[in-house]
Scaffold this active site. Structure first.
Site, mmCIF file in Angstrom:
data_model
loop_
_atom_site.group_PDB
_atom_site.id
_atom_site.type_symbol
_atom_site.label_atom_id
_atom_site.label_comp_id
_atom_site.label_asym_id
_atom_site.label_seq_id
_atom_site.Cartn_x
_atom_site.Cartn_y
_atom_site.Cartn_z
ATOM 1 C CE LYS A 133 59.970 -139.643 -27.796
ATOM 2 N NZ LYS A 133 59.495 -140.852 -28.499
ATOM 3 C CB SER B 26 54.706 -136.409 -22.732
ATOM 4 O OG SER B 26 54.186 -135.568 -23.745
#
Length: 407
Positions: A53, A304
């Protein structure tokens, strides 16, 4: 809006130089043997703030005008986006306020505050927190930083795709978790121009999958169900920006079950020695569930994120052990007489299973007056061992009326 291009992704990479980690790619022998081709893991769980992110958040914040920076930014998130925005804002000297659901994990709240953001708990879901963030943005003039629905965010996430081309020069397939779609869209946008031969496959949790129906409908469609342990990809409605990119390139989306996710998290921990959150294990879950879909390699599965609450980790690991056949629940009827339970336990021990828990029931409509029902939970070595335990006990004459794997 103009679709994100390779030039946009390269510009984002220049912005991020020296800000983010170029996370490693690790070969996975276990997955390679399962799939039948070389499989690598892109360890974005080792990224700053624990997930990809920061790539999109920093790119988005870097594009703000001096006036926008002076008014500050606001975001809504249950964890990863919150930490990414907080860290990016700190690096750029911008005040940040983040609204998080009241039941957000305490470690994620603490980490977001430690990065310098002001955290306010509001609502019981990310959608409700977003409502509060929008109201604050209007009231205070702060810039709302969306987690995935903005070209700058998509471009920032796409830098991961450029890294893969450097790290795996003969890359053939990328498997990536999908929530709102920003990461997958960024990778697709970068690789569609830089290496169009690379296949990108997105993965969603089956119980929180908005993209399959959306792609069939040709427009973002809200998911009907949102119950999944993978909260990092539990997004009810695809973003219009990433959806346009994924739809235009015909990106494949597959889904995985909760059992698939927990087994994948366990495999990554046991075999790769890496800690990931359930959403971060989604790509590995797809490889394990349907290895025949990914035989064109080399394959890279993107891990991720690694921001998992220890309490959630404990539950998910137990769920993964159960799904892998490492726990067995035996329901056995015995004669209610001295020594029968001890004999049962000796026979269970003889199979190599380890007894974890025992419970008795002496009353029940299906029990005889001289019978007792015994529930024995045992630890086993996998599905084959479960079958062997069951077979041995039946051969010994026990009435094993039901067997279920359980955590």
């Amino acid at each position: 809006m103009t679709p994100t291009t390779l030039a946009d992704v390269r510009a984002a990479a220049a912005l991020l130089d020296g800000v983010i980690e170029h996370t490693p790619v690790e070969h996975s022998r276990a997955l390679s043997e399962l799939v039948g081709t070389a499989v690598h893991l892109k360890c974005e769980n080792l990224q700053r703030a624990g997930s990809f992110k920061i790539r999109g958040a920093y790119t988005r914040l870097s594009g703000l005008t001096p006036e926008q920076r002076a008014r500050g930014v606001v975001a809504a998130s249950a964890g990863n986006h919150a930490q990414g925005v907080a860290l990016a804002a700190r690096e750029l000297g911008i005040a940040a306020k983040v609204f998080m659901p009241v039941d957000a994990a305490l470690p994620k709240i603490a980490a977001t505050r430690d990065y310098g953001a002001q955290v306010e708990l509001a609502g019981t879901s990310v959608d409700e927190a977003l409502t509060h963030a929008l109201a604050y943005a209007e009231r205070a003039g702060a810039e709302l930083i969306h987690p995935f629905d903005h070209p700058d965010v998509v471009a920032g996430q796409g830098t991961l795709g450029l890294e893969l081309l450097d790290q795996v020069p003969d890359l053939a397939t990328v498997v990536v978790p999908v929530g709102g779609g920003g990461l997958a869209a960024g990778i697709v946008a970068a690789l569609a121009e830089a290496r169009p031969s690379v296949r990108v496959v997105g993965v969603q949790a089956a119980s929180a999958a908005a993209y399959p129906a959306s792609l069939r409908a040709g427009r973002p469609v809200a998911a009907r169900d949102m119950r999944t342990m993978a909260d990092g990809i539990a997004v009810g409605l695809p973003g219009s920006v990433p959806f346009e990119i994924l739809a235009a390139h015909g990106t494949e989306i597959v889904t995985v079950s909760e059992e698939d996710l927990s087994r994948a998290l366990l495999l990554v921990a046991e075999r790769a020695k890496l800690l990931v959150e359930p959403a971060g294990a989604a790509a590995v879950a797809a490889l394990m569930a349907e290895p025949e879909l990914f035989t064109t390699g080399p394959v890279v599965a993107v891990l991720s994120g690694g921001n998992i609450d220890p309490l959630v980790l404990m539950r998910v690991v137990r769920h993964g052990l159960a799904s892998a056949g490492r726990f067995l629940q035996l329901h056995v009827r015995l004669s209610d007489s001295p020594g029968t339970l001890a004999e049962l336990l000796r026979d269970v021990a003889g199979t190599g299973a380890n007894v974890l828990d025992i419970s008795h029931a002496r009353t029940g409509v299906d029990l005889g007056v001289d019978e007792v029902a015994i529930d024995v939970q045992v630890e086993t070595k996998g599905l084959e061992h479960c079958a062997a335990v069951h077979e041995t006990l039946r051969a010994c004459g026990y009435r094993v009326t039901s067997t279920t794997r359980t955590a």
